[in-house]
Write an enzyme that holds these catalytic residues in place. Structure first.
Site, short mmCIF file in Angstrom:
data_model
loop_
_atom_site.label_atom_id
_atom_site.label_comp_id
_atom_site.label_asym_id
_atom_site.label_seq_id
_atom_site.Cartn_x
_atom_site.Cartn_y
_atom_site.Cartn_z
N LYS A 140 36.89 52.83 41.20
CA LYS A 140 36.94 51.68 40.70
C LYS A 140 36.30 51.45 39.44
O LYS A 140 35.04 51.67 39.34
CB LYS A 140 36.74 50.40 41.60
CG LYS A 140 36.59 49.15 41.29
CD LYS A 140 36.43 48.07 42.42
CE LYS A 140 36.81 46.54 41.95
NZ LYS A 140 36.45 45.66 42.96
N ARG A 179 39.38 37.07 38.34
CA ARG A 179 38.52 36.41 38.40
C ARG A 179 38.59 34.79 38.41
O ARG A 179 37.87 34.03 39.00
CB ARG A 179 37.45 36.50 36.99
CG ARG A 179 37.15 37.90 36.95
CD ARG A 179 35.68 38.52 37.36
NE ARG A 179 35.65 39.86 37.56
CZ ARG A 179 35.12 40.93 36.87
NH1 ARG A 179 34.65 40.21 35.53
NH2 ARG A 179 34.87 41.94 36.88
N ARG A 223 30.08 44.09 35.58
CA ARG A 223 29.75 45.03 36.61
C ARG A 223 29.45 46.49 36.29
O ARG A 223 29.71 47.28 37.14
CB ARG A 223 30.85 44.93 37.70
CG ARG A 223 31.33 43.45 38.05
CD ARG A 223 32.17 43.37 39.30
NE ARG A 223 32.95 42.51 39.46
CZ ARG A 223 32.60 41.34 39.94
NH1 ARG A 223 31.23 41.23 40.28
NH2 ARG A 223 33.17 40.34 40.30
N GLU A 234 33.54 60.24 43.29
CA GLU A 234 33.69 59.13 44.11
C GLU A 234 34.65 59.61 45.39
O GLU A 234 34.39 58.95 46.43
CB GLU A 234 33.88 57.99 43.22
CG GLU A 234 32.67 57.65 42.36
CD GLU A 234 31.88 56.81 42.89
OE1 GLU A 234 31.72 56.52 44.09
OE2 GLU A 234 30.86 56.26 42.15
N LYS A 284 41.66 52.33 41.12
CA LYS A 284 41.99 50.99 40.62
C LYS A 284 41.13 50.77 39.34
O LYS A 284 39.94 51.17 39.15
CB LYS A 284 41.04 49.94 41.54
CG LYS A 284 41.23 48.54 41.28
CD LYS A 284 40.61 47.79 42.32
CE LYS A 284 40.66 46.38 41.76
NZ LYS A 284 39.98 45.30 42.90
N SER A 312 45.38 42.41 38.81
CA SER A 312 45.77 41.18 38.17
C SER A 312 46.28 41.27 36.73
O SER A 312 47.30 40.85 36.51
CB SER A 312 44.56 40.00 38.37
OG SER A 312 43.45 40.38 37.91
N TYR A 352 50.75 42.33 43.49
CA TYR A 352 51.17 40.99 43.77
C TYR A 352 52.66 40.63 43.77
O TYR A 352 53.08 39.60 44.24
CB TYR A 352 50.39 40.01 42.61
CG TYR A 352 49.00 40.32 42.47
CD1 TYR A 352 48.17 39.77 43.62
CD2 TYR A 352 48.30 41.16 41.84
CE1 TYR A 352 46.91 39.91 43.41
CE2 TYR A 352 46.98 41.38 41.75
CZ TYR A 352 46.24 40.72 42.85
OH TYR A 352 44.82 41.05 42.85
C1 PBG Z 1 35.96 42.57 43.93
C2 PBG Z 1 37.31 43.01 43.65
C3 PBG Z 1 37.99 42.69 42.28
C4 PBG Z 1 39.41 42.93 42.26
C5 PBG Z 1 39.55 43.26 43.72
N1 PBG Z 1 38.38 43.17 44.43
C6 PBG Z 1 37.43 42.15 41.15
C7 PBG Z 1 36.45 42.60 40.16
O1 PBG Z 1 35.72 43.96 40.79
O2 PBG Z 1 35.68 42.18 39.45
C8 PBG Z 1 40.33 42.88 41.22
C9 PBG Z 1 41.58 42.81 41.64
C10 PBG Z 1 42.72 42.38 40.50
O3 PBG Z 1 42.21 42.19 39.37
O4 PBG Z 1 43.69 42.17 40.93
N2 PBG Z 1 35.89 42.09 45.35
#
Ligand code: PBG
Length: 324
Positions: A197, A207, A218, A234, A249, A275, A314
């Site tokens: 990730k 967010r 992060r 990982e 991701k 997203s 989505y």
């Molecule tokens: C963290 C999490 C995130 C997403 C899924 N799980 C956000 C992040 O790491 O800031 C992002 C999913 C998306 O952008 O569609 N719980």
């Protein structure tokens, strides 16, 4: 023999010919729908930066889940948006927290007709917005966070989730969650590990979707977009620790890593069409700059072609209808 001797275009002459030789398909069963449920909402709340996606009420969540299942979608990934947050994200561990309550409601509504997945992470529940608990000097405390993830995992398993999705990128999270689940008798609850990730700017709309409190970034736990080698590391670590499936991701900018992970592990690989990837297509389509439906199918096909057997998107319900 005439020139050119090789004519690859012969395989593209008719729709039937193209269908005959197509290597990749997207089927409803490949798709997982991420969903947001907002505590205390009396109406679904639109997410402005993700046109067409809402924070659900518990009623609209159930209705949307039934629609997704009817369309053939294979899984639902659930996120909770709580009314109150605190430093340790206790709303995620609480059996009466919004995510665990909604999981139980979905189990009652759709049961085993789809795979119910729960986001196993603290960021929706912490007042500082980080994916873990903090040390006194404000750093994300890996091992203290594992302890909280373990308790959250048991709560989600007890609420009826089939697969837990640890997404916080703490070292050892899969192994810890696995051992705590097993000790509690939840040997059949699986782990869909967010293995590789990346710290991506394309999480921006998410967010908003979860009303994130995060300031800063992060980058001490999510991966650097410059790196490929550590994606394989990982993923291998997560499989060694007991992951049943692993995820890469984001998806679109990271298809090389979907392929690399696919080649290096012996469990199913998923990819999360996140997203910002959704919002880019929606925004361009709203401006008339691209053909929306064709773009959706092309994105999902590309993620499948790279090697993902599971695609979180989505568009899952709509895409399932489009491709049928
Ligand atoms: C963290 C999490 C995130 C997403 C899924 N799980 C956000 C992040 O790491 O800031 C992002 C999913 C998306 O952008 O569609 N719980």
């Amino acid at each position: 023999m005439g020139y050119p001797a090789q004519r690859p275009r012969r395989l593209r002459t008719t729709p039937a010919m193209r269908r005959l030789v197509a290597e990749t398909s997207v089927e409803p069963r490949h798709l997982v729908l991420p969903m947001f449920v907002r505590e205390g909402a009396s109406e679904p709340v639109p997410i402005v930066s993700m046109p067409g996606v809402v924070q659900h009420t518990s009623d609209s969540l159930r209705k949307a889940a039934v629609e997704a299942v009817a369309a053939g979608v294979s899984g639902l990934m659930l996120y909770g948006v709580p009314l109150a947050k605190d430093a340790t994200g206790s709303g995620g561990v609480d059996p009466d927290g919004i995510l665990n309550v909604a999981l139980r409601e979905l189990v009652a509504e759709v049961g085993d007709a789809t795979v119910l997945m729960a986001d196993l992470c603290l960021d929706e529940f912490t007042d500082h917005g980080h994916c873990g608990v903090l040390t006194p000097d404000g750093r994300v405390d890996n091992d203290a966070t594992l302890e909280v993830y373990g308790r959250m995992a048991v709560a989600q398993a007890e609420a009826g989730a089939h697969l837990l999705g640890p997404s916080g990128m703490m070292d050892g999270q899969v192994g810890h969650v696995r051992s705590v689940l097993d000790a509690a008798g939840h040997t059949d609850t699986g782990i869909f590990a967010y293995a590789a990730k990346y710290a991506s700017a394309f999480y921006g709309p998410f967010r908003e979707a979860v009303a994130s409190s995060l300031e800063g970034d992060r980058r001490t736990y999510q991966q650097d977009p410059a790196n490929a080698v550590e994606a394989v590391r990982e993923a291998r670590l997560d499989v060694e620790e007991g992951a049943d499936l692993v995820m890469v991701k984001p998806a679109m900018g990271y298809l090389d890593l979907v392929a690399a992970v696919r080649a290096n592990v012996d469990v199913p690989v998923g990819a999360y069409n996140i997203s910002g990837e959704y919002s880019m297509v929606e925004a361009a389509a709203a401006n008339g700059w691209i053909n929306r439906e064709a773009a959706i199918v092309e994105v999902l096909t590309s993620v499948r072609r790279a090697g993902a057997s599971v695609v979180l998107t989505y568009w899952a319900t709509e895409a399932a209808h489009l491709i049928r």
